[in-house]
Design an enzyme around this catalytic site. Structure first.
Site, mmCIF file in Angstrom:
data_model
loop_
_atom_site.group_PDB
_atom_site.id
_atom_site.type_symbol
_atom_site.label_atom_id
_atom_site.label_comp_id
_atom_site.label_asym_id
_atom_site.label_seq_id
_atom_site.Cartn_x
_atom_site.Cartn_y
_atom_site.Cartn_z
ATOM 1 N N GLY A 264 0.864 -1.181 0.000
ATOM 2 C CA GLY A 264 0.000 0.000 0.000
ATOM 3 C C GLY A 264 0.893 1.222 0.000
ATOM 4 O O GLY A 264 1.785 1.320 0.833
ATOM 5 N N GLY A 492 3.355 -4.770 4.961
ATOM 6 C CA GLY A 492 4.614 -5.362 4.529
ATOM 7 C C GLY A 492 5.816 -4.551 4.981
ATOM 8 O O GLY A 492 6.947 -4.930 4.711
ATOM 9 N N ARG A 651 15.402 8.001 15.426
ATOM 10 C CA ARG A 651 15.927 6.731 15.908
ATOM 11 C C ARG A 651 15.355 5.569 15.104
ATOM 12 O O ARG A 651 14.168 5.549 14.807
ATOM 13 C CB ARG A 651 15.492 6.597 17.346
ATOM 14 C CG ARG A 651 15.971 5.377 18.018
ATOM 15 C CD ARG A 651 15.365 5.403 19.383
ATOM 16 N NE ARG A 651 16.009 4.468 20.243
ATOM 17 C CZ ARG A 651 15.543 4.186 21.443
ATOM 18 N NH1 ARG A 651 14.480 4.816 21.886
ATOM 19 N NH2 ARG A 651 16.155 3.315 22.181
ATOM 20 N N GLU A 727 8.323 6.764 3.469
ATOM 21 C CA GLU A 727 8.263 7.554 2.248
ATOM 22 C C GLU A 727 9.542 8.266 1.883
ATOM 23 O O GLU A 727 9.788 8.552 0.714
ATOM 24 C CB GLU A 727 7.092 8.550 2.363
ATOM 25 C CG GLU A 727 5.776 7.787 2.360
ATOM 26 C CD GLU A 727 4.571 8.628 2.676
ATOM 27 O OE1 GLU A 727 4.015 9.201 1.757
ATOM 28 O OE2 GLU A 727 4.181 8.692 3.860
HETATM 29 MO MO1 MOS Z 1 1.478 7.274 1.857
HETATM 30 S S1 MOS Z 1 1.406 8.245 0.056
HETATM 31 O O1 MOS Z 1 0.812 8.435 2.882
HETATM 32 O O2 MOS Z 1 0.781 5.747 1.862
#
Ligand code: MOS
Length: 760
Positions: A264, A492, A651, A727
Site C-alpha cells: 500500500g 509489509g 531513531r 516515504e
Molecule cells: Mo502514503 S502516500 O501516505 O501511503
C-alpha cells in the site's frame, strides 16, 4: 492570533517534551535487527488476504467501465448479460440502492474516499473508466464474461483532458494539506533578476499509477443490518465510518478487517469498488467478492497526478540563496482535494533571503488523483534538487558544498526551530562512503566503451507526521505475555514487528512474549497507515496505555508488595515487572502481582497524546541520495549501477525492516526517474497503458546494489525519538538520477521519466 491559537500556544508551552521519555536511550530490544514476525505466514501461504477469505454462498463481481470521460449514459442494455450463465445480478445506476456520496478523506475527519462523487447514482459520467455496471455471478469467470455483454451508449460532452491547454483555467486551492498555497518572503523575482548567479527552469512530471502486487480487493458480507468487509486498506477505521455513512447504519454495525495488505503506497483506501460490492451484496443477500483487474486498478483508483513546476534560484558569491522560487501546476479534479504538495520541500530545506512559493491546480475529467508514496516530496525534490544541481554548476561549486553553504539555522519559512536535523552529517558520511570525491564535475568525463558514467546527488526530505485519534490496549497475562492492540496496519513494512519490539521494550518483556494485534476495527482505534505517521502514532498510544497499565499494576500490587507506596512516576517497567526507577532492586514481577491478586489478566487502554510537537517545531526527515549510473551512447539506455542512501530519520527501531523500507522507497524512485508514466489519450481521457506490461516498474535487473546508512540520532521531540521512514526513501531519487545523467551525458532532462528517446 485567535483565542484558540492562544490557548494552543499555552498548551504547547506546558507540554512535556518526548525528551523525558526514559525509552530514549534504552536499547534492550530497540535497534536489533529482527526479521518480520508475519514473514513465515506469508511465505508459507497461511496469511489470508482480502480476496482469499472463504465464505458460504460467495459471489464474484466484475465492473464495467465507461469509455468516455464526460457526458451521460444514453442507454444501457443489460438483458444479454443477465441471461448469461451464472449471473446473479447486473447492477447499474437504475437499480443500485440510493446512497449518499462517500465521506472524503482529508476533508471529512471520518472520510476514507479519495473522491466525494456519488457512486453509481445517476447517468452522469465524470471520467473515462468510471464504473457503469457491476456484474455479479457464481464464478469470477462468469462475471468477467457477462461484463462484456453489457451494452452502453453515451451522450458525449466536451471533457477537460488536456493539462497544457487548460492552464488559463488554473485555480489556487484553499490550502495544500492545511498549509497555504502561496508564501511570499521579500521580493524574490526582483532578487532573482539582480543575482550574480541564477537559474530559472521548468520541470515536468507525469501521472503515475499505483502498482502494488496485491490488487485492490474486498470480500463483503451482510448479516441483517451488519456489514463485514474484508478489505485491503491503509485505513480500517475511516473505511468503517465512511461505509456506515454511505449505507446509513451505525458505525458499530460495520466491521472492517485488513490483517494483511499486499503493498500500500497511499491508494489502498476507499474507492468505488468496496461500496459497489456492498451495495450489490445487499441487493442479492449474498456475500460478494470483488477483485479489481490490473486495468481496473488504473481505471478506478488514482495515483500521482501530473505537474509542471518552475524552480528559479538566485545566489551571490556567498551566504544564503538570494531568491528561491518554486511555483507550478498540478492536475486535479473538482471532486477531490489532493493538489500535490510539490512545494513543501522548498519551504523547509534551504536558507534564502526571499521566497516565492505558489501552487495552482488544473481541474481535469479524470479519476481522482491521490497520495502516492511521498506524494509530492518525491516530484517536488525532482524539480528543486535538479535546480540546485544546475545552480551549483552555474556557480562552479560542488553541489554538496553549495547545500552546506545554504543550510538554514531554523526553518526558513515558518521560523520554527528544527526538532532534529543532521543533514550535513548525512551528506558528509554519504560522500565519504560513496566516494563522491572521485566525481569529475565536467560532464562526459568518465566512460567505459560505449557507456558514459555519471555521478549525481540530491537531498531527500519528508515531513514528520503523527496522527491524532489513536488508542491502544495492553492485555498483560499471568503467563507473563502481553497482547498489544490497535487497529493499525501492516502492509509489509514491518509494523507488526517494530511495534512488538517497542511494546517489549516499553513493558520490559522479551519480544517473544509480546504480540501486536492490528488491522481490525474491533480493536481500539488506529490511525491511517499514511504520511509515514504510523510508527510514531502507535508508539504514542502504546506509551499512554503502558502508563495507565503501570499505575493500575501498582494499585493491584497493594500494600503487600515491595512496590507499596511508590507512585507511577517512581516506577519503571523492566525485566518482566515493575521496579523503583532509582532502585531497581525494589521490584515485583507482573506474574507475581497478577498471581497474588488472583487475576488471569490485567488490561489497560489509553488514547495517544495530541501531536502538539509538530506545532512547536519544524519536524522533517532528511537524507542524501547518491547515484552512479551509465548511459549507453548508442542506445540511450540508462543503467543505475550503484546507489547509496544516507538518511537522518530519528531513531531506528529495527535496522532490518528500516533498511528494507529505505531500499523499497529508492527502488520506487528509480521507477519514477526512469520508467513510470501513466499515458492518457488526451482526445478521450482514456488511460492507454493500464497493465504492468506497458506501465513499467523496476524489476530485479533494473535495481543495483543499494547501500543504506543512517545517523540514528533520536529526535528529542517525537515519541521515543522516532520518525516514520516509509516515504523518505523515494524522495530525491528522481533528481539524483537526473543529475547523474547530466554528469554522464551533458544532457539535462527536466521531464520525467528519463527514457532513452530523451537521451538520443
Ligand atoms: Mo502514503 S502516500 O501516505 O501511503
Amino acid at each position: 492570533m485567535s483565542i484558540i491559537q492562544k490557548a494552543m500556544q499555552t498548551v504547547i508551552r506546558l507540554m512535556p517534551d518526548a525528551a523525558s521519555d526514559p525509552m530514549i536511550g534504552a536499547d534492550r530490544e530497540i535497534g536489533k535487527s529482527l526479521s518480520r514476525i508475519d514473514g513465515p505466514l506469508k511465505v508459507t501461504g497461511q496469511a489470508r488476504f482480502a480476496a482469499e477469505v472463504p465464505l458460504e454462498r460467495l459471489t464474484y463481481a466484475t465492473l464495467v467501465h465507461s469509455t468516455i470521460a464526460r457526458g451521460r449514459i444514453a442507454t444501457i442494455d443489460v438483458a444479454e448479460a443477465e441471461a448469461a450463465p451464472g449471473v446473479v445480478l447486473v447492477m447499474t445506476y437504475k437499480n443500485a440502492p440510493r446512497m449518499p456520496p462517500p465521506l472524503q478523506m482529508m476533508v471529512d475527519a471520518k472520510g476514507a474516499a479519495a473522491s466525494s462523487l456519488p457512486v453509481m447514482q445517476d447517468a452522469t459520467i465524470h471520467w473515462n473508466g468510471e464504473p457503469v455496471a457491476v456484474v455479479v455471478a457464481e464464478t469470477q469467470e462468469q462475471a468477467d464474461y457477462a461484463a462484456t455483454l453489457v451494452h452502453v451508449t453515451y451522450d458525449v460532452e466536451q471533457a477537460a483532458t488536456s493539462f497544457d491547454h487548460l492552464k488559463h483555467k488554473a485555480r489556487t486551492p484553499a490550502s495544500i494539506l492545511g498549509e497555504p498555497a502561496n508564501i511570499t518572503v521579500g521580493k524574490a523575482e526582483a532578487a532573482l533578476g539582480k543575482a550574480k548567479f541564477s537559474i530559472d527552469q521548468r520541470y515536468r512530471t507525469p501521472h503515475q499509477n499505483h502498482a502494488a502486487i496485491e490488487l485492490h480487493a474486498a470480500t463483503v458480507l451482510w448479516e441483517g443490518n451488519k456489514l463485514t468487509v474484508h478489505d485491503t486498506t491503509q485505513m480500517v477505521n475511516l473505511t468503517r465510518s465512511t461505509l456506515a455513512a454511505v449505507f446509513r447504519i451505525p458505525e458499530d454495525n460495520v466491521h472492517v478487517l485488513s490483517p494483511f495488505v499486499g503493498g500500500g503506497f497511499g491508494n489502498k483506501g476507499l474507492w468505488s469498488h468496496q461500496i459497489l460490492a456492498a451495495a450489490a451484496a445487499r441487493l442479492i443477500d449474498r456475500p460478494v467478492r470483488i477483485v479489481l483487474s490490473r486495468a481496473g486498478v488504473f481505471r478506478i483508483t488514482g495515483g500521482r497526478t501530473l505537474t509542471e513546476q518552475r524552480v528559479a534560484l538566485g545566489a551571490d558569491d556567498d551566504g544564503p540563496l538570494t531568491a528561491l522560487i518554486h511555483t507550478g501546476f498540478a492536475g486535479m479534479t473538482e471532486h477531490n482535494d489532493c493538489p500535490e504538495q510539490f512545494t513543501f520541500p522548498a519551504r523547509h530545506l534551504y536558507a534564502a533571503k526571499s521566497f516565492l512559493i505558489d501552487q495552482k491546480v488544473i481541474d481535469l475529467d479524470m479519476v481522482a488523483n491521490t497520495f502516492m508514496r511521498a506524494p509530492s516530496e518525491s516530484i517536488g525534490t525532482f524539480a528543486l534538487e535538479s535546480a540546485i544541481d544546475e545552480l551549483a554548476e552555474a556557480m562552479n561549486v560542488d553541489p554538496i558544498a553549495l547545500r552546506r553553504r545554504i543550510e538554514p539555522e531554523k526553518d526558513p519559512t515558518s521560523g520554527l526551530a528544527f526538532s532534529s536535523r543532521n543533514i550535513v552529517e548525512a551528506y558528509r558520511r554519504g560522500a565519504e562512503r560513496f566516494g563522491w570525491d572521485r566525481r569529475n564535475a565536467v560532464p562526459r568525463s568518465q566512460r567505459d566503451g560505449d557507456w558514459l558514467i555519471g555521478y549525481g546527488v540530491a537531498t531527500a526530505t519528508y515531513p514528520y507526521y503523527r496522527m491524532p485519534g489513536g488508542a491502544a490496549r495492553i492485555r498483560l497475562g499471568v503467563d507473563g505475555r502481553a497482547i498489544v492492540q490497535m487497529a493499525s496496519h501492516e502492509m509489509g513494512m514491518g509494523t507488526a514487528t517494530t511495534q512488538a519490539m517497542h511494546a517489549a521494550e516499553r513493558l520490559g518483556l522479551p519480544v517473544g512474549n509480546v504480540t501486536f494485534e492490528y488491522g481490525d476495527t474491533d480493536l481500539p482505534p488506529g490511525t491511517i497507515a499514511g504520511g509515514s505517521s504510523q510508527t510514531a502514532s502507535i508508539i504514542a498510544a502504546v506509551t499512554a496505555a503502558a502508563d495507565v497499565l503501570a499505575a493500575d499494576l501498582i494499585k493491584l500490587a497493594g500494600n503487600d508488595s515491595p512496590l507499596a507506596g511508590l507512585k507511577p512516576a517512581d516506577v519503571a517497567m523492566r525485566d518482566g515487572g515493575l521496579c523503583e526507577r532509582d532502585n531497581p532492586q525494589k521490584s515485583e514481577s507482573y506474574v507475581s502481582i497478577l498471581q497474588r491478586a488472583g487475576r488471569d489478566e490485567i488490561s489497560a487502554e489509553a488514547a495517544a497524546s495530541m501531536p502538539l510537537e509538530t506545532q512547536k517545531y519544524s519536524m522533517h526527515s532528511y537524507g542524501a541520495q547518491f547515484c552512479e549510473l551509465r548511459v549507453n551512447e548508442v542506445t540511450g539506455e540508462t543503467r543505475v549501477t550503484r546507489w547509496l542512501g544516507s538518511f537522518d530519520t530519528g531513531r531506528i527501531v529495527n535496522p532490518k525492516t528500516a533498511a528494507s523500507q529505505f531500499r523499497g522507497g529508492i527502488i520506487m524512485g528509480l521507477g519514477l526517474a526512469l520508467m513510470e508514466d501513466t499515458v492518457f489519450d488526451e482526445r478521450t481521457g482514456r488511460i492507454m497503458n493500464p497493465s504492468l506490461a506497458e506501465y513499467h516498474v523496476p524489476v530485479h535487473l533494473d535495481v543495483p546494489d543499494i547501500d543504506v546508512i543512517w545517523t540514528d540520532v533520536s529526535d528529542p521531540h517525537s515519541p521515543m525519538g522516532v520518525h516514520g521512514i516509509g516515504e523518505i526513501g523515494i524522495t530525491g531519487v528522481g533528481a539524483a538520477v537526473a543529475n547523474a545523467v547530466y554528469n554522464a551525458t551533458g544532457k539535462r532532462i527536466r521531464d520525467l521519466p528519463i527514457t532513452l528517446d530523451k537521451l538520443m
